[in-house]
Design a protein around this motif. Sequence first.
Motif, short mmCIF file in Angstrom:
data_model
loop_
_atom_site.label_atom_id
_atom_site.label_comp_id
_atom_site.label_asym_id
_atom_site.label_seq_id
_atom_site.Cartn_x
_atom_site.Cartn_y
_atom_site.Cartn_z
N PRO A 141 0.82 -1.21 0.00
CA PRO A 141 0.00 0.00 0.00
C PRO A 141 0.86 1.27 0.00
N TYR A 142 0.44 2.27 -0.76
CA TYR A 142 1.19 3.53 -0.83
C TYR A 142 1.14 4.21 0.54
N GLN A 143 2.23 4.93 0.82
CA GLN A 143 2.27 5.68 2.09
C GLN A 143 2.45 7.17 1.87
N SER A 144 2.81 7.57 0.66
CA SER A 144 3.01 9.01 0.44
C SER A 144 2.70 9.38 -1.01
N THR A 145 2.46 10.69 -1.21
CA THR A 145 2.18 11.17 -2.57
C THR A 145 3.40 11.01 -3.46
N GLU A 146 4.60 10.87 -2.85
CA GLU A 146 5.79 10.66 -3.69
C GLU A 146 5.66 9.37 -4.50
N GLU A 147 5.06 8.34 -3.87
CA GLU A 147 4.87 7.07 -4.61
C GLU A 147 3.89 7.27 -5.76
N SER A 148 2.86 8.10 -5.51
CA SER A 148 1.91 8.41 -6.58
C SER A 148 2.63 9.12 -7.73
N ILE A 149 3.46 10.11 -7.38
CA ILE A 149 4.16 10.88 -8.42
C ILE A 149 5.08 9.96 -9.22
N THR A 150 5.75 9.03 -8.52
CA THR A 150 6.64 8.09 -9.22
C THR A 150 5.82 7.28 -10.23
N PHE A 151 4.64 6.78 -9.79
CA PHE A 151 3.81 5.98 -10.70
C PHE A 151 3.31 6.84 -11.87
N ILE A 152 2.84 8.05 -11.57
CA ILE A 152 2.29 8.92 -12.63
C ILE A 152 3.38 9.24 -13.66
N THR A 153 4.59 9.46 -13.17
CA THR A 153 5.70 9.78 -14.07
C THR A 153 6.05 8.56 -14.94
N LYS A 154 6.05 7.37 -14.32
CA LYS A 154 6.34 6.15 -15.09
C LYS A 154 5.26 5.95 -16.14
N ALA A 155 4.00 6.15 -15.73
CA ALA A 155 2.89 5.95 -16.66
C ALA A 155 3.01 6.91 -17.86
N GLU A 156 3.46 8.15 -17.60
CA GLU A 156 3.63 9.11 -18.70
C GLU A 156 4.65 8.57 -19.71
N THR A 157 5.71 7.94 -19.18
CA THR A 157 6.74 7.38 -20.07
C THR A 157 6.19 6.20 -20.87
N TRP A 158 5.45 5.28 -20.16
CA TRP A 158 4.89 4.12 -20.88
C TRP A 158 3.98 4.59 -22.01
N ILE A 159 3.18 5.62 -21.71
CA ILE A 159 2.21 6.10 -22.70
C ILE A 159 2.95 6.76 -23.87
N SER A 160 3.95 7.60 -23.55
CA SER A 160 4.61 8.28 -24.67
C SER A 160 5.44 7.30 -25.49
N ASN A 161 5.86 6.17 -24.89
CA ASN A 161 6.58 5.13 -25.67
C ASN A 161 5.64 4.10 -26.27
N ASN A 162 4.32 4.28 -26.10
CA ASN A 162 3.31 3.32 -26.58
C ASN A 162 3.52 1.91 -26.03
N GLU A 163 3.99 1.85 -24.78
CA GLU A 163 4.24 0.54 -24.14
C GLU A 163 3.01 0.00 -23.44
#
Length: 183
Positions: free
Chosen positions: A47-69
């Motif tokens: 389970p997430y404990q801080s918004t930093e984990e959310s930001i890490t996920f959101i940033t990774k998701a942005e990369t997956w999407i821009s790479n069409n992964e």
Amino acid sequence: MLILNFNPFPVITTDRLILRQLNKEDAKDLLVLRSNLEVGTYIPRIPYQSTEESITFITKAETWISNNESIVWGIVLKTENKVIGTICIWNIKNRDYRAEVGYELLPDYWRKGIMQEVLASVLDYGFKTMKLHSIAAVISPENTASIKLAEKNRFVKEAHFREDYYDKGIFRDTAIYSLITPE
Ligand SMILES: CC(C)(COP(=O)(O)OP(=O)(O)OC[C@H]1O[C@@H](n2cnc3c(N)ncnc32)[C@H](O)[C@@H]1OP(=O)(O)O)[C@@H](O)C(=O)NCCC(=O)NCCS
């Protein structure tokens, strides 16, 4: 070979909902969702404990999407500008035209037909726009809600693995459901 293009991001609108890209302003909502123990019961993650984990996920998701992964949508009610869930198509095997779907929703919104509305639209996008041939869902056999949802959308159980993953102190079984293109 399957060629994907998630740029520009494919926003999906349903009767009650908007499925849109997550952005850093959603970090608090994502923390509420992913720190919820009921939501996470059958999802193998800490389970997430801080918004930093959310930001890490959101940033990774942005990369997956821009790479069409892979692609992740935030689920937002038209009447409330807040992320109440997510749905993703990931584990995409371009050579096999196959992918996996994953979804989660805040308990306050369960049993109102929300994920049914979301999943039907995302499956339509997966088959018609992405041109997938099959979509899998990996579900714990104890996760009645997710199994009901999958079966309602004509997913068929095709495998059962016994105690094949260890999460939060418990060995759990896994079932693989899949749906082959309706055409
Ligand atoms: C699985 C989940 C997304 C379902 O979302 P939901 O919006 O409550 O589902 P819906 O209201 O659209 O219901 C879809 C169908 O499943 C049934 N259903 C939903 N929850 C159920 C439950 N707890 N028990 C029995 N049936 C259930 C509904 O009755 C409906 O079928 P029906 O129309 O024939 O009555 C939600 O429970 C959730 O987020 N769970 C935690 C996260 C999770 O486990 N994700 C899946 C990992 S594989």
